[in-house]
Write an enzyme that holds these catalytic residues in place. Structure first.
Site, PDB file in Angstrom:
ATOM      1  N   GLY A  56       0.803  -1.225   0.000  1.00 42.33           N
ATOM      2  CA  GLY A  56       0.000   0.000   0.000  1.00 42.33           C
ATOM      3  C   GLY A  56       0.833   1.270   0.000  1.00 42.33           C
ATOM      4  O   GLY A  56       0.478   2.250   0.665  1.00 42.33           O
ATOM      5  N   LEU A  57       1.944   1.257  -0.732  1.00 43.46           N
ATOM      6  CA  LEU A  57       2.747   2.475  -0.974  1.00 43.46           C
ATOM      7  C   LEU A  57       3.272   3.135   0.301  1.00 43.46           C
ATOM      8  O   LEU A  57       3.309   4.362   0.400  1.00 43.46           O
ATOM      9  CB  LEU A  57       1.942   3.500  -1.785  1.00 43.46           C
ATOM     10  CG  LEU A  57       1.382   3.044  -3.137  1.00 43.46           C
ATOM     11  CD1 LEU A  57       0.607   4.188  -3.794  1.00 43.46           C
ATOM     12  CD2 LEU A  57       2.485   2.566  -4.067  1.00 43.46           C
ATOM     13  N   CYS A  86      -0.651   0.550  -9.165  1.00 41.74           N
ATOM     14  CA  CYS A  86      -0.583  -0.125  -7.866  1.00 41.74           C
ATOM     15  C   CYS A  86      -1.965  -0.621  -7.493  1.00 41.74           C
ATOM     16  O   CYS A  86      -2.897   0.170  -7.377  1.00 41.74           O
ATOM     17  CB  CYS A  86      -0.064   0.811  -6.774  1.00 41.74           C
ATOM     18  SG  CYS A  86      -0.124   0.013  -5.160  1.00 41.74           S
ATOM     19  N   THR A  93      10.747  -9.313  -7.716  1.00 47.98           N
ATOM     20  CA  THR A  93      10.638 -10.279  -6.626  1.00 47.98           C
ATOM     21  C   THR A  93      11.872 -11.174  -6.482  1.00 47.98           C
ATOM     22  O   THR A  93      12.209 -11.577  -5.369  1.00 47.98           O
ATOM     23  CB  THR A  93       9.370 -11.128  -6.864  1.00 47.98           C
ATOM     24  OG1 THR A  93       8.263 -10.219  -6.952  1.00 47.98           O
ATOM     25  CG2 THR A  93       9.109 -12.101  -5.738  1.00 47.98           C
TER      26      THR A  93
END
Lengths: 304, 257
Positions: free
Chosen positions: A72-73, A130, A266
């Site tokens: 969530g930034l 996002c 990742t």
């Protein structure tokens, strides 16, 4: 000596290997494992207009060959970035690119305008993809009109290389890519995470506090590769390929599909030194195939 | 502290009881300095269903023999795979991670471990003892079958035990142990590790005491080095990473404790 350099509009990279926003911190987290002077660039984590705490824990779930996140930034806002973080990273021996996000067009515009003043930041990546914030983020990237509106507003205030990062959670990513190209984007990066979810059946509850999150890792690579292929056929601006890249072979497949550069995300979590191995692997590939420049691989897929 | 990625060779494996494994690992390189409370992110070999490394506390360090040990509770596919390792197998570790425990000014120290939360406490007791501290150690468990290596802890301090079924030591939960009797509680510092419910109970029990409580948290994480921001805990100063700013926190800093 092989030529690994590539160019994204006016941004020159010593090689096509960059790190993806949100997976490489501000770069210093990896200093024990990565020689930054051997990277094409790093995209530091998303910066918003003001401080954000992100979503509640738990905000990560492991999945087959990948993971879901719902961070969530989380970040301390653009003013803090300029005051406290920029001085520490501005002299890194690589391109430092800032990922810019927001809840409103005005917020994107204002953050971009402030970053434009930072001499040693040669480019921004506009995060309209996002999936983990209630307002803004992916909401802008899933309709062509709003993707264009954000790009148009930011293009007016941002004078350096403008990269727009696209969401895969759309019906036609090609349409959106062309839309932001028309509004003056210099480059497109794709893909951001795919919206997904995980359930703890014993508790009959979602694993993530936000119920849904963004899927990343090798699991999404075929989808990313297909989208990079489709988009690069249709736009003239350079494409940056992102999605599950974990080794040199993955990176080269994105170049062949049409990407001018790639971002490793990742995979940094599993092997913090993976980007160094990818750079070395690309060089080795050029040697083995007697190709002088990595640019000759871009879009060189043989579909005959 | 500088972090490394090293290969280790399994030199001894021990399965105490049915759901734990203790591994002794020989490092292929000279071991770097490691602090008690730090952990390693372990790459699980040959297990396609496990994608991320697994964060595991360093159980003990033997610098003379260049070995470390791990005490692992078998909870899922990754830890099960660790229990299946054989002597001479190789394991890849990213370590040492996190801040570990700080040594206190006082010598009135109690270590409290519950279940597999004992994992970092042996190394902590060992390190404290090397620095001339004399900690008392309280270990709680469901039953006698889940309490292991008592002789090891006894080398470094007085050991107290409690089990839920009373099969070893006193009977009850950790916080029921007579060591917590209000009028006799003498410890200035408590280091606790175990399930979050137990840590919160210990902290509640000691509210109003002149005691600082440090807990080691076990949030799920991906990178272990402060990049992914998955493992955050809510503190009085906002979300902080358990992997780099913890895993050890003073409970005064934890929001809602």
């Amino acid at each position: 000596m092989k030529d690994l350099s590539v160019k994204l509009h006016s941004l020159e990279l010593r090689n096509p290997v960059m790190t993806a926003s949100g997976t490489f911190g501000y770069g210093w987290e990896y200093e024990d494992f990565v020689d930054l002077s051997k990277l094409g660039g790093i995209v530091v984590k998303a910066t918003t207009g003001s401080h954000r705490e992100g979503n509640p824990y738990p905000r990560m779930a492991e999945t087959p060959h990948g993971m879901l996140n719902a961070i969530g930034l989380q970040n301390k806002g653009v003013d803090y970035f300029i005051k406290a973080i920029y001085p520490a990273i501005s002299d890194f021996p690589t391109n430092v690119i800032v990922n810019v996000s927001g809840s409103t067009v005005e917020e994107y515009e204002s953050v971009a305008e402030k970053i434009n003043e930072l001499e040693k930041i040669p480019a921004i990546e506009l995060n309209i993809s996002c999936p983990n914030v209630k307002e803004g983020g992916m909401a802008f990237g899933t309709s062509c009109a709003s993707a264009q509106a954000v790009t148009r507003a930011v293009r007016k205030v941002y004078k350096k290389t403008l990269i727009v990062k696209l969401s895969p959670n759309v019906t036609s990513i090609v349409e959106i890519a062309k839309g932001v190209e028309d509004e003056g984007a210099d480059s497109i990066s794709l893909i951001n995470t795919l919206l997904g979810m995980a359930i703890d059946v014993e508790k009959r509850k979602p694993v993530l506090s936000t119920i849904t999150g963004g899927l990343s890792g090798p699991a999404i690579k075929p989808v990313a590769l297909r989208m990079v292929w489709q988009v690069s056929q249709e736009v003239k601006i350079p494409v940056i390929g992102i999605g599950g890249i974990s080794n040199a072979s993955d990176a080269i497949s994105f170049l062949l599909a049409g990407a001018s550069a790639i971002q490793v995300g990742t995979a940094n979590f599993i092997d913090p030194s993976v980007t160094m191995k990818i750079v070395a692997g690309i060089e080795d590939y050029l040697e083995r195939h007697r190709i002088d420049s990595v640019k000759d691989l871009v879009g060189a897929l043989d579909v005959s | 502290m500088k972090k490394f990625i090293h290969d280790f060779k399994v030199i001894k494996k021990w399965l105490p009881g049915s759901n734990h494994v203790i591994l002794h690992l020989l490092c292929s390189e000279p071991l770097p300095p490691i602090k008690a409370g730090q952990f390693a992110e372990i790459l699980i070999p040959d297990e396609p269903e496990v994608f991320l490394r697994r964060p595991i506390s360093i159980h003990d360090v033997d610098t003379k023999n260049n070995t470390i040990s791990l005490f692992v509770k078998i909870v899922g596919k990754g830890t099960y795979k660790l229990s299946e390792l054989r002597v001479d197998d190789t394991l890849n570790l990213l370590y040492p991670l996190g801040q570990g425990f700080e040594f206190p000014e006082h010598d009135k120290i109690l270590l409290v471990g519950g279940g597999c939360g004992v994992a970092p406490l042996l190394f902590l007791a060992h390190s404290l003892s090397q620095h001339n501290y004399h900690p008392d150690i309280l270990i709680g468990s469901r039953n006698a079958d889940e309490i292991h290596e008592t002789g090891e802890y006894e080398k470094y301090g007085n050991l107290y035990l409690i089990t839920e079924d009373g099969s070893l030591g006193e009977k009850g939960l950790v916080t029921h142990h007579s060591i917590f009797k209000t009028d006799e509680f003498k410890y200035k510092i408590v280091y606790a590790c175990g399930p979050e419910g137990m840590l919160k109970a210990v902290n509640q029990k000691l509210k109003g005491f002149d005691t600082e409580v440090f807990v080691s948290l076990e949030n799920t994480m991906a990178c272990g080095i402060g990049a992914c921001l998955s493992c955050v805990v809510k503190t009085t100063t906002g979300n902080r990473c358990v992997c780099t700013e913890g895993p050890v926190f003073n409970t005064k800093e934890l929001a809602g404790w």
